[in-house]
Motif scaffolding. Structure first.
Motif, PDB file in Angstrom:
ATOM      1  N   SER A  36       0.844  -1.201   0.000  1.00 55.96           N
ATOM      2  CA  SER A  36       0.000   0.000   0.000  1.00 55.96           C
ATOM      3  C   SER A  36       0.880   1.252   0.000  1.00 55.96           C
ATOM      4  O   SER A  36       2.044   1.199   0.422  1.00 55.96           O
ATOM      5  N   ILE A  37       0.308   2.348  -0.439  1.00 55.45           N
ATOM      6  CA  ILE A  37       1.042   3.626  -0.386  1.00 55.45           C
ATOM      7  C   ILE A  37       1.387   3.939   1.066  1.00 55.45           C
ATOM      8  O   ILE A  37       2.474   4.410   1.388  1.00 55.45           O
ATOM      9  N   MET A  38       0.444   3.628   1.974  1.00 59.50           N
ATOM     10  CA  MET A  38       0.685   3.900   3.403  1.00 59.50           C
ATOM     11  C   MET A  38       1.951   3.177   3.877  1.00 59.50           C
ATOM     12  O   MET A  38       2.806   3.758   4.549  1.00 59.50           O
ATOM     13  N   ARG A  39       2.074   1.918   3.523  1.00 62.45           N
ATOM     14  CA  ARG A  39       3.228   1.136   3.982  1.00 62.45           C
ATOM     15  C   ARG A  39       4.516   1.621   3.307  1.00 62.45           C
ATOM     16  O   ARG A  39       5.563   1.726   3.955  1.00 62.45           O
ATOM     17  N   ALA A  40       4.407   1.954   2.017  1.00 64.27           N
ATOM     18  CA  ALA A  40       5.597   2.456   1.307  1.00 64.27           C
ATOM     19  C   ALA A  40       6.081   3.748   1.964  1.00 64.27           C
ATOM     20  O   ALA A  40       7.290   3.965   2.133  1.00 64.27           O
ATOM     21  N   ALA A  41       5.128   4.614   2.339  1.00 64.16           N
ATOM     22  CA  ALA A  41       5.509   5.873   3.002  1.00 64.16           C
ATOM     23  C   ALA A  41       6.200   5.580   4.330  1.00 64.16           C
ATOM     24  O   ALA A  41       7.205   6.213   4.683  1.00 64.16           O
ATOM     25  N   MET A  42       5.668   4.607   5.047  1.00 57.89           N
ATOM     26  CA  MET A  42       6.251   4.260   6.346  1.00 57.89           C
ATOM     27  C   MET A  42       7.658   3.710   6.189  1.00 57.89           C
ATOM     28  O   MET A  42       8.522   3.915   7.052  1.00 57.89           O
ATOM     29  N   GLU A  43       7.914   3.023   5.066  1.00 60.35           N
ATOM     30  CA  GLU A  43       9.275   2.536   4.802  1.00 60.35           C
ATOM     31  C   GLU A  43      10.242   3.714   4.733  1.00 60.35           C
ATOM     32  O   GLU A  43      11.421   3.594   5.038  1.00 60.35           O
ATOM     33  N   LEU A  44       9.707   4.875   4.323  1.00 60.02           N
ATOM     34  CA  LEU A  44      10.546   6.092   4.263  1.00 60.02           C
ATOM     35  C   LEU A  44      10.535   6.837   5.598  1.00 60.02           C
ATOM     36  O   LEU A  44      11.166   7.875   5.739  1.00 60.02           O
ATOM     37  N   GLY A  45       9.739   6.337   6.551  1.00 57.61           N
ATOM     38  CA  GLY A  45       9.629   7.023   7.838  1.00 57.61           C
ATOM     39  C   GLY A  45       8.515   8.036   7.872  1.00 57.61           C
ATOM     40  O   GLY A  45       8.386   8.802   8.832  1.00 57.61           O
ATOM     41  N   THR A  46       7.679   8.094   6.832  1.00 60.90           N
ATOM     42  CA  THR A  46       6.565   9.052   6.804  1.00 60.90           C
ATOM     43  C   THR A  46       5.302   8.396   7.343  1.00 60.90           C
ATOM     44  O   THR A  46       4.783   7.441   6.757  1.00 60.90           O
ATOM     45  N   LYS A  47       4.822   8.920   8.467  1.00 61.98           N
ATOM     46  CA  LYS A  47       3.617   8.337   9.088  1.00 61.98           C
ATOM     47  C   LYS A  47       2.400   9.073   8.566  1.00 61.98           C
ATOM     48  O   LYS A  47       2.125  10.200   9.007  1.00 61.98           O
ATOM     49  N   ILE A  48       1.673   8.477   7.659  1.00 63.29           N
ATOM     50  CA  ILE A  48       0.433   9.087   7.190  1.00 63.29           C
ATOM     51  C   ILE A  48      -0.627   8.874   8.279  1.00 63.29           C
ATOM     52  O   ILE A  48      -0.770   7.755   8.783  1.00 63.29           O
ATOM     53  N   PRO A  49      -1.347   9.923   8.678  1.00 63.33           N
ATOM     54  CA  PRO A  49      -2.356   9.736   9.732  1.00 63.33           C
ATOM     55  C   PRO A  49      -3.322   8.613   9.365  1.00 63.33           C
ATOM     56  O   PRO A  49      -3.686   8.448   8.199  1.00 63.33           O
ATOM     57  N   LYS A  50      -3.725   7.844  10.361  1.00 66.74           N
ATOM     58  CA  LYS A  50      -4.601   6.681  10.108  1.00 66.74           C
ATOM     59  C   LYS A  50      -5.359   6.335  11.381  1.00 66.74           C
ATOM     60  O   LYS A  50      -4.861   6.617  12.478  1.00 66.74           O
ATOM     61  N   GLN A 128      -6.108  10.249  20.220  1.00 64.38           N
ATOM     62  CA  GLN A 128      -5.382  11.401  20.779  1.00 64.38           C
ATOM     63  C   GLN A 128      -4.201  11.767  19.866  1.00 64.38           C
ATOM     64  O   GLN A 128      -4.007  12.924  19.497  1.00 64.38           O
ATOM     65  N   ASP A 129      -3.423  10.728  19.488  1.00 64.85           N
ATOM     66  CA  ASP A 129      -2.250  10.961  18.637  1.00 64.85           C
ATOM     67  C   ASP A 129      -2.639  11.617  17.320  1.00 64.85           C
ATOM     68  O   ASP A 129      -1.970  12.529  16.835  1.00 64.85           O
ATOM     69  N   MET A 130      -3.746  11.123  16.736  1.00 59.96           N
ATOM     70  CA  MET A 130      -4.147  11.645  15.425  1.00 59.96           C
ATOM     71  C   MET A 130      -4.669  13.090  15.526  1.00 59.96           C
ATOM     72  O   MET A 130      -4.452  13.885  14.621  1.00 59.96           O
ATOM     73  N   ALA A 131      -5.338  13.386  16.651  1.00 63.13           N
ATOM     74  CA  ALA A 131      -5.781  14.773  16.842  1.00 63.13           C
ATOM     75  C   ALA A 131      -4.554  15.679  16.820  1.00 63.13           C
ATOM     76  O   ALA A 131      -4.553  16.769  16.223  1.00 63.13           O
ATOM     77  N   GLY A 132      -3.490  15.214  17.457  1.00 64.54           N
ATOM     78  CA  GLY A 132      -2.238  15.979  17.453  1.00 64.54           C
ATOM     79  C   GLY A 132      -1.615  15.996  16.069  1.00 64.54           C
ATOM     80  O   GLY A 132      -1.178  17.042  15.578  1.00 64.54           O
ATOM     81  N   ALA A 133      -1.630  14.834  15.383  1.00 66.72           N
ATOM     82  CA  ALA A 133      -0.931  14.726  14.102  1.00 66.72           C
ATOM     83  C   ALA A 133      -1.564  15.598  13.026  1.00 66.72           C
ATOM     84  O   ALA A 133      -0.866  16.124  12.153  1.00 66.72           O
ATOM     85  N   VAL A 134      -2.887  15.756  13.058  1.00 71.10           N
ATOM     86  CA  VAL A 134      -3.526  16.575  12.011  1.00 71.10           C
ATOM     87  C   VAL A 134      -3.626  18.042  12.430  1.00 71.10           C
ATOM     88  O   VAL A 134      -4.130  18.877  11.693  1.00 71.10           O
ATOM     89  N   GLY A 135      -3.163  18.364  13.629  1.00 72.95           N
ATOM     90  CA  GLY A 135      -3.171  19.763  14.092  1.00 72.95           C
ATOM     91  C   GLY A 135      -4.566  20.241  14.442  1.00 72.95           C
ATOM     92  O   GLY A 135      -4.927  21.390  14.168  1.00 72.95           O
TER      93      GLY A 135
END
Ligand code: SF4
Ligand code: SF4
Ligand code: SF4
Ligand code: FES
Length: 948
Positions: A36-50, A128-135
């Motif tokens: 998935s794009i989500m997993r590929a992004a995570m391989e780069l260290g990019t945490k897409i909110p989920k 809680q984490d996602m509320a923080g992650a999306v600002g």
């Protein structure tokens, strides 16, 4: 120390071999096709909110938080459900995406109770984490609007709570129960805004099909499903990865701690045996470690009728050693011996057999594997050349036909069962050979056995030889495999034997009760259905022909070429956590570590040189021989580490007589178990949470057990053995169990490459691990059998001497239940008793009616050996003529009625076949009452002042 952080990649790993390269936020990344794009992004260290995604589960795409933009594509697809494509250009953070994500979060939060500061998941909540992650800074809709339905908190499960007011209806729990556990206990009831998670038909968790595996709790992103221990103690501040001490699956766990208190056990995703899953025992049933009945001080007494007297460690050890020395001086060297524990670590087991061989100067050492899987050792080493299963658990993902013989994995090996169920849901076929209709036959959602062979207990060899008859006579043998890999002459001899008319399904149907056509169909399916894997349990080994049955299984695998690659093989499902290890470590009287016979001069000299002693050349006594010799007056002292032979061994009265005849019984355990009723010295043992070492699971996987708290009794078990050895004049010195493993590696070729350092580096190692296989051996016999040519063995069916007749017309067979473990010493001291508070006798309605027995009635269960009482469970799960019980509760004393018949090769007791009679009863037998009173008397501990 800190919390062990595991990365959540959002979606499972793709198994594709082809790779694709794409660009995410300007960075290039190459991943397997299907990622998935989500997993590929995570391989780069990019945490897409989920919120609805987690890498334990297939992508679902419901929360719409993980939106991304893709060049050339309209809209904002969900990154969890969108697979990568070559050349794709993805952006994860644009103004539009930020706005959309905040909008989604606003909706979630407007419907959520705002009690974060007092919430049990505060600091460990993905919402809680996602509320923080999306600002998120504001919620335009306010907080007072309409809420999701809230049917009220469910606290029925003893280990976790369900608080629907916090549910975001992400369905992770429902999917975990389906995909990971395979129980399908949860649904989303109602629609749209009215949706709510519900166990079964709107039941409580405890009243539903839920088996309390904890998978739903683990994936829940909020405090909706939360461990009661977290609610009580708070969140953890550090964690330690260790290995479950219950069954032979060997699940890895993070012991999450606050100080030296366990907050919770969370299955470890990198654990190669369990891949992040668990069952109710490992996940929740660890409270026995701090149970009030645990004994923490050493105790001694002159006679078993005396109360125990608490003493110092020095006094207890000195007393034990002087008694053993006195006995040897009076009755001879061979008058003492010991039993190693399959619950203890490899290092501890190795030291106990070292003490007995080197310090006591005798080979009178045995282990509980004698009473479970000793026939596996004999049968597999005779045919293949090694005494262990051939595969890793991952192998089941490549299996097309699973043949399950005398095993009930949903109860006894639940995490492996979940993996098997998943494969079966994907389309693999199942053959069950078992007297009972176990859950996998037809009671597991979306799983149904292609064939169930409900054979009469004791007829395994006949049925397996009949399967071979069909394979040979219908031309289904994999001749190329047999010619290349096996001894051809022996094969021909065997083929001639199995082809005899007496081995035909039609002839065998008469003795086994299995219709001939069912045998034929099962044989054809196993031989022609693709990768065929055999998994078996104690229903194979605990018979008078246990070793023959194991060889019959090996014959089938060789004849069909189902050995030596992924997806196939012969796999004993080991019972206790370290039963494989205790066998590997040389716990049997005739073998040193690595299954080398004690009579081999070269092997013995290796040990003698390192230990500085001369070893006896002749094998010593097995457990049953030790007990016989005790009754005869020639065996007088025993050191038993972590083993309750009075409850677990057959013919309880004989075991009791043997123990009672000894002058010094030393028991090292956590609790005053049943055997301790006959002990003179009690050495308090340590739990797996309090020690370092290794366990070896059913896959031959060596895994580290790490200490998470100091031993409450003062010593790790291996240290106690060292103290006793020193007091016996046999000096041993180790600062850490890793040094014991180094010694094992020096002395054992199959462990030559194993060390704690390598285990830390690799996570786990499957033996053999040596120069040829520096990272271990996941699948055995890949390029040839360990013994050279595979050896076909003649498996003549010899009916057991245990026969039914007018006095004892029914056949009793025994087994385990999910919530309890073995003799129950640990699980009975946890809340697991809510699921199984007593052993019940399963009896077919026809047999029950004939005897005037109704469901729940007390019945007397009598055999030639003895009698006991328990309550009846009338069920069609057992065939007419067969009754079944578990043996987890000492009050039942199920082994009072098992006989002393045993496997011809290994003396493994014939637990699975006892001729019995059932009659209505009013309550406990005289034996039970007498036993209970004696046990009560024996457990008295003198008040300290009286002891001084
Ligand atoms: S209980 Fe937890 S996992 Fe299940 S739907 Fe609700 S929030 Fe999601
Ligand atoms: S604890 Fe396990 S069995 Fe029970 S509902 Fe959750 S996932 Fe299903
Ligand atoms: S008891 Fe067995 S299946 Fe359950 S968690 Fe422990 S090792 Fe895993
Ligand atoms: S995480 Fe992708 S839609 Fe929920």
């Amino acid at each position: 120390m800190s919390l062990v952080q595991e990365i959540d990649y959002g979606t499972p790993r793709s198994r594709a071999t082809k790779e694709v390269t794409l660009t995410i936020d300007g960075q290039s990344v190459t991943v397997p096709e299907g990622t998935s794009i989500m997993r590929a992004a995570m391989e780069l260290g990019t945490k897409i909110p989920k919120l609805c995604a987690t890498d334990m589960l297939d992508a679902f795409g419901s929360c719409r938080l993980c939106l991304v933009e893709i060049d050339g594509r309209a809209g904002t697809p969900a990154s969890c459900t969108t697979p990568v494509a070559a050349g794709m250009v993805v952006r994860t953070q644009t103004d539009r995406l930020k706005r959309l994500r905040r909008g989604v979060m606003e909706l979630y939060i407007s419907d959520h109770p705002l009690d974060c500061l007092t919430c049990s998941a505060n600091g460990d909540c993905e919402l809680q984490d996602m509320a923080g992650a999306v600002g998120l800074r504001d919620v335009r809709y306010g907080y007072a609007g309409e809420k999701h339905p809230n049917p009220g908190k469910d606290e029925s499960n003893p280990y976790f709570t369900y608080d629907p007011s916090k549910c975001i209806v992400c369905s992770r729990c429902v999917r975990a129960c389906e995909e990971v556990q395979g129980t399908f206990a949860l649904t989303i009831a109602g629609r749209g805004f009215e949706s709510v998670v519900s166990p079964g038909m709107q039941e409580s968790f405890l009243g539903s099909e839920c088996v309390s595996c904890g998978a739903c709790v683990q994936v829940c992103p909020t405090a909706t499903l939360n461990e009661k221990s977290v609610i009580e103690i708070g969140t953890s501040e550090h964690s330690v990865v260790t290995t479950c001490a219950y069954c032979g699956v060997g699940c890895s766990f993070k012991a999450e701690m606050r100080g030296d208190e366990v907050v919770r056990m969370v299955p470890y995703k990198d654990g190669k045996a369990n891949r992040g899953h668990s069952c109710v025992k490992g996940r929740f049933a660890w409270g026995y470690a701090t149970h009030r009945e645990r004994i923490l001080k050493p105790m001694i007494r002159a006679k078993v009728s005396d109360p125990w007297r608490e003493v110092s460690w020095d006094e207890a050890i000195a007393h034990a050693a002087s008694e053993l020395k006195r006995i040897q001086a009076k009755y001879g060297k061979g008058s003492i011996g010991g039993i190693t524990s399959s619950r203890c670590t490899d290092e501890e087991t190795f030291l106990v057999q070292k003490l007995i061989r080197g310090g006591f100067g005798t080979n009178n050492v045995d282990t509980c594997a004698r009473v479970c899987h000793s026939p596996t050792g004999y049968g597999l080493s005779t045919t293949f050349g090694t005494s262990a299963g051939t595969q890793d658990f991952d192998s089941v993902e490549h299996t097309d036909i699973a043949m399950l013989i005398g095993a009930n994995p949903t109860d006894a090996h639940p995490v492996f069962a979940s993996r098997l169920k998943k494969r079966l849901r994907q389309g693999a076929k199942l053959i069950v050979i078992d007297p009972r209709a176990i859950d996998l036959v037809d009671k597991t959602p979306h799983v149904k056995a292609a064939h169930h062979l409900p054979l009469l207990p004791g007829t395994n060899v006949a049925v397996l030889t009949a399967l071979a008859h069909v394979i040979v006579t219908e031309g289904l043998v994999n001749e190329q495999f047999v010619r290349e890999r096996c001894d051809w002459d022996e094969f021909q001899h065997w083929a001639e034997f199995v082809s005899l008319p007496q081995n035909s399904p039609e002839a065998v149907a008469k003795v086994s009760g299995v219709p001939a056509e069912t045998i034929r169909k099962a044989a054809r399916l196993y031989a022609t259905g693709g990768n065929g894997a055999i998994y078996y349990g104690l229903g194979v080994t605990e018979h008078s022909q246990g070793s023959t049955t194991v060889m019959a299984i090996a014959n089938l695998a060789m004849a069909t070429g189902n050995i030596g690659r992924r997806g196939v093989g012969v796999n004993p499902l080991r019972g206790q956590n370290n039963v494989q290890g205790s066998c590997d470590m040389g716990s049997f009287p005739h073998e040193l570590s690595g299954y080398r016979h004690i009579s081999g001069d070269a092997t013995r000299q290796l040990f003698e040189a390192l230990w500085g002693v001369t070893l006896e050349k002749e094998p010593g006594l097995r457990i049953n021989n030790m007990l016989d010799a005790a009754v005869d007056g020639t065996f007088k002292g025993i050191y038993i580490q972590g083993e309750d032979i009075l409850q677990s061994d057959p013919d309880t009265k004989h075991v009791a007589a043997g123990l009672a005849a000894m002058e010094c019984v030393i028991v090292q355990d956590l609790f005053l178990n049943e055997t301790a009723n006959y002990a003179h010295v009690f050495l308090p043992g340590s739990t797996f949470l309090e020690k370092n070492g290794t366990f070896i699971n059913a896959e031959r996987r060596i895994q580290l057990v790490r200490k998470v708290m100091a031993p409450r009794n003062g010593y790790e078990d291996w240290e106690i053995t060292v103290l006793l050895a020193k007091a016996m004049g046999f000096d041993m010195h180790y600062d850490h169990p890793s040094q014991i493993m180094d010694e094992i590696a020096r002395l054992t070729p199959t462990f030559a490459g194993v060390s704690f350092r390598r285990l830390e580096e690799l996570g786990s190692i499957q033996w053999p691990c040596n120069e040829k296989a520096p990272e271990g051996t996941p699948v055995m016999h890949m390029n040839g059998f360990v013994r050279g040519k595979g050896r076909f063995m003649i498996t003549e069916y010899i009916p057991t001497d245990e026969r039914t007749g007018p006095r004892f017309p029914l056949l009793l067979t025994t087994g385990r239940i999910l919530s309890q473990y073995n003799v129950g010493a640990q699980t009975r001291r946890t809340d697991n008793v809510v699921w199984h508070g007593e052993d019940r006798l399963e009896i077919h309605p026809h047999d029950a009616e004939q005897r005037g027995v109704r469901d729940g009635d007390w019945v007397k269960l009598a055999s030639r050996a003895g009698e006991t009482t328990l309550r009846a469970l009338v069920t069609e799960r057992v065939a007419p003529g067969v009754v079944y019980t578990t043996f987890h509760h000492p009050g039942t004393q199920a082994n009072v009625i098992t006989t002393d018949f045993s496997d011809w090769a290994t003396n493994c007791p014939e637990y699975k076949v006892t001729a019995v009679q059932i009659t209505p009863s009013n309550g406990p037998t005289d034996w039970q009452l007498k036993y209970e009173e004696q046990a009560r008397q024996s457990r008295r501990i003198a008040p300290l002042e009286a002891a001084e």
